[in-house]
Design a protein around this motif. Structure first.
Motif, PDB file in Angstrom:
ATOM      1  N   VAL A   1       0.884  -1.092  -0.236  1.00  0.00           N
ATOM      2  CA  VAL A   1      -0.082   0.033  -0.082  1.00  0.00           C
ATOM      3  C   VAL A   1       0.962   1.001  -0.064  1.00  0.00           C
ATOM      4  O   VAL A   1       0.773   2.443  -1.181  1.00  0.00           O
ATOM      5  CB  VAL A   1      -1.068   0.217   1.224  1.00  0.00           C
ATOM      6  CG1 VAL A   1      -1.763   1.899   1.572  1.00  0.00           C
ATOM      7  CG2 VAL A   1      -1.970  -1.082   1.375  1.00  0.00           C
TER       8      VAL A   1
ATOM      9  N   ASN B   1       2.056   2.516   9.915  1.00  0.00           N
ATOM     10  CA  ASN B   1       0.725   1.816   9.229  1.00  0.00           C
ATOM     11  C   ASN B   1       0.306   0.500   9.766  1.00  0.00           C
ATOM     12  O   ASN B   1      -0.787   0.376  10.569  1.00  0.00           O
ATOM     13  CB  ASN B   1       0.437   1.783   7.978  1.00  0.00           C
ATOM     14  CG  ASN B   1       0.384   3.207   7.470  1.00  0.00           C
ATOM     15  OD1 ASN B   1       0.499   4.491   8.198  1.00  0.00           O
ATOM     16  ND2 ASN B   1       0.941   3.549   6.201  1.00  0.00           N
TER      17      ASN B   1
ATOM     18  N   ARG C   1      -2.808   0.343  12.068  1.00  0.00           N
ATOM     19  CA  ARG C   1      -4.460  -0.206  12.152  1.00  0.00           C
ATOM     20  C   ARG C   1      -4.744  -1.075  13.118  1.00  0.00           C
ATOM     21  O   ARG C   1      -5.994  -1.219  13.226  1.00  0.00           O
ATOM     22  CB  ARG C   1      -3.433  -1.217  11.152  1.00  0.00           C
ATOM     23  CG  ARG C   1      -4.108  -0.867   9.288  1.00  0.00           C
ATOM     24  CD  ARG C   1      -4.204  -1.837   8.112  1.00  0.00           C
ATOM     25  NE  ARG C   1      -3.024  -2.727   8.850  1.00  0.00           N
ATOM     26  CZ  ARG C   1      -1.601  -3.281   8.058  1.00  0.00           C
ATOM     27  NH1 ARG C   1      -0.803  -1.512   7.503  1.00  0.00           N
ATOM     28  NH2 ARG C   1      -1.235  -3.750   8.237  1.00  0.00           N
TER      29      ARG C   1
ATOM     30  N   TRP D   1      -9.537   6.461   7.774  1.00  0.00           N
ATOM     31  CA  TRP D   1      -8.309   5.757   7.353  1.00  0.00           C
ATOM     32  C   TRP D   1      -7.875   4.293   6.964  1.00  0.00           C
ATOM     33  O   TRP D   1      -7.396   4.087   5.860  1.00  0.00           O
ATOM     34  CB  TRP D   1      -6.428   6.410   7.969  1.00  0.00           C
ATOM     35  CG  TRP D   1      -5.678   6.006   7.862  1.00  0.00           C
ATOM     36  CD1 TRP D   1      -4.801   6.664   7.015  1.00  0.00           C
ATOM     37  CD2 TRP D   1      -5.095   4.914   8.927  1.00  0.00           C
ATOM     38  NE1 TRP D   1      -4.277   5.565   7.428  1.00  0.00           N
ATOM     39  CE2 TRP D   1      -3.747   4.277   7.413  1.00  0.00           C
ATOM     40  CE3 TRP D   1      -5.642   3.592   9.139  1.00  0.00           C
ATOM     41  CZ2 TRP D   1      -2.847   3.953   8.204  1.00  0.00           C
ATOM     42  CZ3 TRP D   1      -4.362   2.909   9.409  1.00  0.00           C
ATOM     43  CH2 TRP D   1      -3.328   3.071   8.968  1.00  0.00           C
TER      44      TRP D   1
ATOM     45  N   TRP E   1      -6.831   2.096   4.011  1.00  0.00           N
ATOM     46  CA  TRP E   1      -6.315   1.627   3.503  1.00  0.00           C
ATOM     47  C   TRP E   1      -6.712  -0.152   2.962  1.00  0.00           C
ATOM     48  O   TRP E   1      -5.774  -0.613   2.232  1.00  0.00           O
ATOM     49  CB  TRP E   1      -5.333   1.937   5.084  1.00  0.00           C
ATOM     50  CG  TRP E   1      -4.411   0.026   4.828  1.00  0.00           C
ATOM     51  CD1 TRP E   1      -2.875   1.071   5.239  1.00  0.00           C
ATOM     52  CD2 TRP E   1      -4.021  -1.091   4.826  1.00  0.00           C
ATOM     53  NE1 TRP E   1      -1.852   0.115   4.296  1.00  0.00           N
ATOM     54  CE2 TRP E   1      -2.566  -1.446   4.649  1.00  0.00           C
ATOM     55  CE3 TRP E   1      -4.594  -2.039   5.304  1.00  0.00           C
ATOM     56  CZ2 TRP E   1      -1.871  -1.587   4.515  1.00  0.00           C
ATOM     57  CZ3 TRP E   1      -4.091  -3.123   5.183  1.00  0.00           C
ATOM     58  CH2 TRP E   1      -2.728  -3.557   5.449  1.00  0.00           C
TER      59      TRP E   1
ATOM     60  N   HIS F   1      -5.376  -2.032  -0.154  1.00  0.00           N
ATOM     61  CA  HIS F   1      -4.533  -2.835  -0.112  1.00  0.00           C
ATOM     62  C   HIS F   1      -4.890  -4.320  -1.022  1.00  0.00           C
ATOM     63  O   HIS F   1      -4.501  -4.793  -1.928  1.00  0.00           O
ATOM     64  CB  HIS F   1      -4.055  -3.891   1.443  1.00  0.00           C
ATOM     65  CG  HIS F   1      -3.961  -5.132   1.618  1.00  0.00           C
ATOM     66  ND1 HIS F   1      -3.929  -5.860   1.459  1.00  0.00           N
ATOM     67  CD2 HIS F   1      -2.230  -5.094   1.778  1.00  0.00           C
ATOM     68  CE1 HIS F   1      -3.070  -6.712   1.328  1.00  0.00           C
ATOM     69  NE2 HIS F   1      -2.196  -6.308   1.812  1.00  0.00           N
TER      70      HIS F   1
END
Length: 197
Positions: A119, A147, A151, A170, A174, A178
């Motif tokens: 990503v 990140n 997450r 967000w 993400w 992905h």
């Protein structure tokens, strides 16, 4: 009373950017005949079709400021410069960003997927362009680790209803990116396997 239908895509580019500039006297690029000029304008409309109205208005103003002024009046700036300005204003959507897609489908993209930084590579390709070198890759790996931790935090916050909307958005973005990267790599792998049979 008829409802006004807002043009979209190429029609919007023509209505908001091309036609006003041509009507105001913008001339075709030097050395371009009438047929090539029409093709040039069509290609411009196609390349900029992803931009919304506000960005097209801004780009129109930028083109006026950078028009090449000569004896016969102002002519369009170089096509590549217009496209570069458009990318700076708003990059094309991922599926229209051929460089980013090809990078993700490359060996580097597969490596990034395997190592957990695909990503971040994708975002880098959308923003900056050329394949990253070792230093940038190390930065992308570090960003991917940050990140990953983020997450986990957002998932924990979601579990206890403490995540704010920005964090949830967000995380969703993400996961969408992905999924897109994984699908791009899978489609390339499927294509190459079909070629060997």
């Amino acid at each position: 009373m008829t409802d006004h239908v807002e043009p979209t895509g190429r029609a919007l580019v023509k209505a908001v950017l091309i036609e006003p500039l041509v009507q105001d006297g913008m001339k075709r690029p030097k050395g371009t005949n009438a047929d090539d000029y029409e093709k040039w304008l069509g290609k411009l409309a196609e390349r900029l079709a992803y931009l919304p109205r506000d960005q097209l208005v801004g780009l129109r103003d930028l083109i006026v400021r950078h028009a090449v002024v000569g004896k016969t009046g102002a002519t369009w700036p170089d096509f590549v410069m217009i496209q570069k300005w458009a990318y700076a204003i708003q990059p094309p959507p991922p599926r229209e960003h051929t460089y980013a897609m090809s990078l993700i489908q490359s060996a580097m993209g597969r490596q990034a997927l395997d190592e957990g930084w695909v990503v971040e590579l994708f975002h880098c390709a959308l923003k900056f362009g050329p394949p990253p070198g070792r230093y940038v890759i190390s930065q992308l790996r570090s960003e991917a680790e940050d990140n990953r931790r983020r997450r986990e935090r957002v998932r924990e916050w979601n579990a206890v209803n403490r995540a704010n909307p920005a964090d949830a958005a967000w995380l969703d973005a993400w996961h969408r990116d992905h999924q897109l990267c994984t699908a791009l790599i899978a489609s390339k792998t499927d294509d190459s396997e079909g070629m060997t049979e």
